[in-house]
Write an enzyme that holds these catalytic residues in place. Structure first.
Site, PDB file in Angstrom:
ATOM      1  N   CYS A   2     154.597 -21.934   0.866  1.00  0.00           N
ATOM      2  CA  CYS A   2     155.602 -22.617   1.681  1.00  0.00           C
ATOM      3  C   CYS A   2     156.203 -21.682   2.735  1.00  0.00           C
ATOM      4  CB  CYS A   2     156.734 -23.113   0.795  1.00  0.00           C
ATOM      5  SG  CYS A   2     156.156 -24.103  -0.570  1.00  0.00           S
ATOM      6  N   ARG A  27     150.341 -19.515   6.594  1.00  0.00           N
ATOM      7  CA  ARG A  27     150.601 -19.353   5.163  1.00  0.00           C
ATOM      8  C   ARG A  27     149.930 -20.453   4.341  1.00  0.00           C
ATOM      9  NH1 ARG A  27     155.280 -16.164   4.383  1.00  0.00           N
ATOM     10  NH2 ARG A  27     155.914 -17.289   2.522  1.00  0.00           N
ATOM     11  N   TRP A  75     153.446 -26.095   0.461  1.00  0.00           N
ATOM     12  CA  TRP A  75     152.145 -25.934  -0.179  1.00  0.00           C
ATOM     13  C   TRP A  75     152.356 -26.398  -1.614  1.00  0.00           C
ATOM     14  CZ3 TRP A  75     149.685 -22.831  -3.978  1.00  0.00           C
ATOM     15  CH2 TRP A  75     148.298 -22.758  -3.856  1.00  0.00           C
ATOM     16  N   ASN A  99     161.163 -22.110  -1.119  1.00  0.00           N
ATOM     17  CA  ASN A  99     159.852 -21.497  -1.322  1.00  0.00           C
ATOM     18  C   ASN A  99     159.897 -20.811  -2.681  1.00  0.00           C
ATOM     19  OD1 ASN A  99     157.474 -20.045  -1.258  1.00  0.00           O
ATOM     20  ND2 ASN A  99     158.184 -18.550   0.256  1.00  0.00           N
ATOM     21  N   GLY A 100     158.899 -21.074  -3.538  1.00  0.00           N
ATOM     22  CA  GLY A 100     158.875 -20.442  -4.863  1.00  0.00           C
ATOM     23  C   GLY A 100     158.722 -21.497  -5.948  1.00  0.00           C
ATOM     24  N   GLU A 479     132.896  -8.744  -1.175  1.00  0.00           N
ATOM     25  CA  GLU A 479     133.779  -9.178  -0.098  1.00  0.00           C
ATOM     26  C   GLU A 479     133.032 -10.120   0.858  1.00  0.00           C
ATOM     27  OE1 GLU A 479     136.681  -9.464   0.438  1.00  0.00           O
ATOM     28  OE2 GLU A 479     136.948  -9.661   2.595  1.00  0.00           O
ATOM     29  N   LYS A 483     134.176 -13.948   1.591  1.00  0.00           N
ATOM     30  CA  LYS A 483     134.474 -14.384   2.958  1.00  0.00           C
ATOM     31  C   LYS A 483     133.705 -15.655   3.276  1.00  0.00           C
ATOM     32  CE  LYS A 483     137.073 -12.816   3.851  1.00  0.00           C
ATOM     33  NZ  LYS A 483     138.148 -11.998   3.438  1.00  0.00           N
ATOM     34  N   GLU A 486     135.024 -18.782   1.204  1.00  0.00           N
ATOM     35  CA  GLU A 486     136.352 -19.309   1.485  1.00  0.00           C
ATOM     36  C   GLU A 486     136.440 -20.055   2.812  1.00  0.00           C
ATOM     37  OE1 GLU A 486     138.522 -15.026   2.548  1.00  0.00           O
ATOM     38  OE2 GLU A 486     139.751 -16.618   1.742  1.00  0.00           O
ATOM     39  N   HIS A 502     118.204 -10.119 -15.017  1.00  0.00           N
ATOM     40  CA  HIS A 502     118.745 -10.423 -16.342  1.00  0.00           C
ATOM     41  C   HIS A 502     119.278 -11.848 -16.432  1.00  0.00           C
ATOM     42  CE1 HIS A 502     118.087  -6.306 -17.555  1.00  0.00           C
ATOM     43  NE2 HIS A 502     118.539  -5.963 -16.353  1.00  0.00           N
ATOM     44  N   LYS A 601     147.806 -18.285   2.800  1.00  0.00           N
ATOM     45  CA  LYS A 601     147.699 -16.889   3.219  1.00  0.00           C
ATOM     46  C   LYS A 601     148.357 -15.968   2.207  1.00  0.00           C
ATOM     47  CE  LYS A 601     146.781 -13.450   5.940  1.00  0.00           C
ATOM     48  NZ  LYS A 601     145.396 -12.949   5.816  1.00  0.00           N
TER      49      LYS A 601
END
Ligand code: AGP
Length: 606
Positions: A2, A27, A75, A99-100, A479, A483, A486, A502, A601
């Site tokens: 948020c 965000r 969010w 927010n939270g 990484e 990338k 996402e 394996h 974010k």
């Protein structure tokens, strides 16, 4: 996560709130809303989806005209994304943005329902709004104080009361909030980019502090109403630095900013050719004495830790454990006063990383934060902090922050290894000098975007993909794979190349392209053997390696070459094509590159 904004001044408040919220879009959010005083009454407008939906709803309803109000991008955590669950929440008397997460909201809700309150939304936030209303008897600070004493969890709150039509109140615990001041105007915001258009001067609100924004001014008190003196900070980012600067997407801009970000991050930490982290409070004496190092982080930041582990263990000969923060918190890690716990985070606000830091401190370990956002919670709570100077990273997919996290990992590893006597001064200087050359080498990789675009065009219709590598190349492939998934939404996994046989090789067919990274020359032949194995099973193969290396057609369908530096430093170069391949694949698939679905974010909840 948020985003919160608030405004008190002479401007058109709705416009300021919408503009400021647009700077917090990075965000991640699924709905938005504002509440503004118009003719002494609180008027609220909220809409599910993009900010544009809120703007058109506002326009259709004739707008809200006033100079004081609060705004929010949500969010969803409690309750689906919907108009009703969007913030602000409250009633005609008191309205809030939050927010939270309020952990004990259920018990508060039950209590308030018993007193006749009726809830409209499924959110935890509405309980705070109703609790404030319950405690409000004419004194807003008293109502806030009583409410604060009853709520548990994390919060940043912007609050307005009908009886105080020119005032915004704000407080926080574990969720970030800044309070900014301009000429005869004041703002609250979850992050600095929201206010840069209006001012660069801001304060970091601390736990237990109440900000009161009134008549374009701001004052700070504790919750008993006693005044608090605070130091004002000045943002060294301008608005342009937080804008796209001509690139189609923030992510592409940020990929291109990597050379500058590295230079800005490492230059002040090198003295006479040697790494020098003294300005961050880190001395060779300290580094000599740690028994174990733990690197704890999430997502991309954790991947930077994996590269760090290889480098530190190889040259510093000290055991390094890399943990996903959400696991570390609950796995009862064996850490002692003789250990160092390194927390890596772009935002400095990631909930799991922050809790891991607190756990490490409780156990008595020394803590070091590698963080990008100045004054963020993790930076403030750790014993030592090395700031990465990447500037604002807006795209949800982290690129330049990862790059500077690597740069710091290298400087740290070089200094530690030198302190421990496992790296001679001469070698340390040579590696540091090579690190300084990386920005130029990255510029040359960036000039090969056509090759990456070509690979993206080959991958665009794939449903699954494998990344393989050995050693540092494996750490780096993790990484590359994250990338791609996402932002392109293609399923991909990264495997240690030697591990394929394996089990996972059973998935390999002509429908499973493989990107192999082979920059570690002592492992090159072994990786190439693994590439041949997947090629023999029909996979199209793409190889990232040193540009001077030539391979036969039975190895790679397409090769991307990067300049040669010391193998230890190759991840900083090899990651760039992987970032570009992910970027162009996402673009070709028509995705929202900078704001991929379901992602935020900054993940400020557990
Ligand atoms: C990276 O592309 C991701 N969006 C994500 O994995 C991110 O790195 C992670 O959430 C950690 O964030 P932090 O660096 O702000 O702590």
């Amino acid at each position: 996560m948020c985003g919160i904004v608030g405004y008190v001044g002479k401007r058109d408040c709705s416009k300021v709130l919408i503009e400021s919220l647009s700077k917090l879009e990075y965000r991640g959010y699924d709905s938005a809303g504002i509440a503004v005083f118009e003719d002494g009454e609180i008027k609220t407008c909220k809409a599910r989806g993009e900010l544009a939906n809120l703007v058109s709803k506002l326009n259709n309803e004739g707008g809200i005209k006033g100079n004081c109000g609060i705004g929010h991008t949500r969010w969803a955590t409690h309750g689906e994304p919907s108009d009703i669950n969007s913030h602000p929440h409250g009633n005609a008397n008191v309205t809030i943005v939050h927010n939270g997460i309020i952990e004990n909201y259920k018990s508060i809700k039950t209590r308030l329902e018993g007193k006749g309150y009726v809830f409209q939304s499924q959110t935890d936030t509405e309980t705070v709004a109703k609790l404030l209303d319950y405690y409000y008897k004419g004194d807003p600070v008293e109502a806030i104080r009583k409410t604060e004493s009853k709520i548990e969890g994390s919060y940043a709150l912007g609050i307005i009361f009908r009886d105080f039509p020119d005032t915004v109140f704000a407080l926080r615990k574990d969720s970030p909030l800044i309070v900014a001041v301009g000429e005869d105007e004041a703002f609250i915001a979850s992050d600095v980019p929201a206010i840069l258009r209006y001012t660069k001067d801001y304060y970091l609100l601390e736990v237990g502090e109440l900000a009161t924004l009134k008549d374009g001014k701001v004052s700070f008190t504790n919750l008993d109403g006693e005044p608090i003196e605070k130091t004002m900070l000045t943002a060294n980012w301008d608005e342009e630095a937080a804008e796209k600067g001509g690139y189609e997407h923030y992510m592409l801009k940020e990929i291109h900013e990597q050379p500058t970000a590295i230079r800005t991050t490492i230059t002040p930490r090198i003295t006479d050719g040697m790494p020098n982290l003294e300005e961050c409070g880190i001395t060779e004496d300290m580094l000599r004495n740690y028994k174990n190092i733990f690197v704890v982080a999430c997502g991309t930041a954790m991947h930077a830790g994996l590269v760090g582990k290889y480098v530190i263990e190889k040259i510093g000969r000290i055991p390094v454990t890399v943990d996903v923060a959400s696991e570390f918190r609950y796995r009862h890690p064996i850490i002692t006063k003789e250990d160092l716990v390194v927390l890596v985070s772009q935002s400095g606000e990631t909930a799991d990383t922050k809790e891991a830091l607190r756990l490490a401190k409780k156990k008595g370990a020394a803590t070091l934060a590698i963080v990008n956002v100045k004054g963020s919670s993790i930076a403030r709570e750790a014993d030592h902090v090395i700031y990465t100077h990447a500037g604002p990273e807006i795209a949800v997919a982290s690129t330049k922050a990862y790059m500077v996290q690597l740069a710091v990992m290298y400087l740290f590893a070089f200094e530690l290894a030198h302190a421990k006597g496992t790296l001679s001064e001469e070698e340390c200087k040579r590696l540091t000098a090579e690190l300084c050359e990386i920005p130029k080498a990255i510029e040359s990789v960036l000039s090969q975007k056509d090759n990456c675009q070509y690979v993206a065009s080959q991958l665009v219709n794939s449903e699954n993909l494998l990344y393989i590598g050995r050693g540092l190349d494996y750490a780096l492939s993790m990484e590359g794979s994250l990338k791609l998934k996402e932002i392109s939404y293609i399923h991909s996994e990264s495997y240690a190349a030697g591990e394929l046989k394996h089990g996972t090789i059973s998935l390999v067919t002509e429908l499973m392209p493989v990107i192999a990274v082979a920059t570690q020359r002592e492992l090159f032949d072994k990786t190439v053997s693994n590439v041949k194995e997947v090629k023999a099973r029909g996979a199209k193969t793409y190889l990232v390696t040193h540009s001077y290396i030539r391979v036969d057609d039975d190895v790679a369908d397409y090769t991307i070459g990067v300049p040669t530096v010391d193998d230890l430093l190759m991840p900083m170069l090899a990651v760039v094509p992987l970032q570009l391949i992910a970027y162009y694949t996402s673009v070709l698939r028509g995705n929202n590159v900078d704001k991929p679905r379901n992602l935020a974010k900054s993940v400020t909840v557990e």
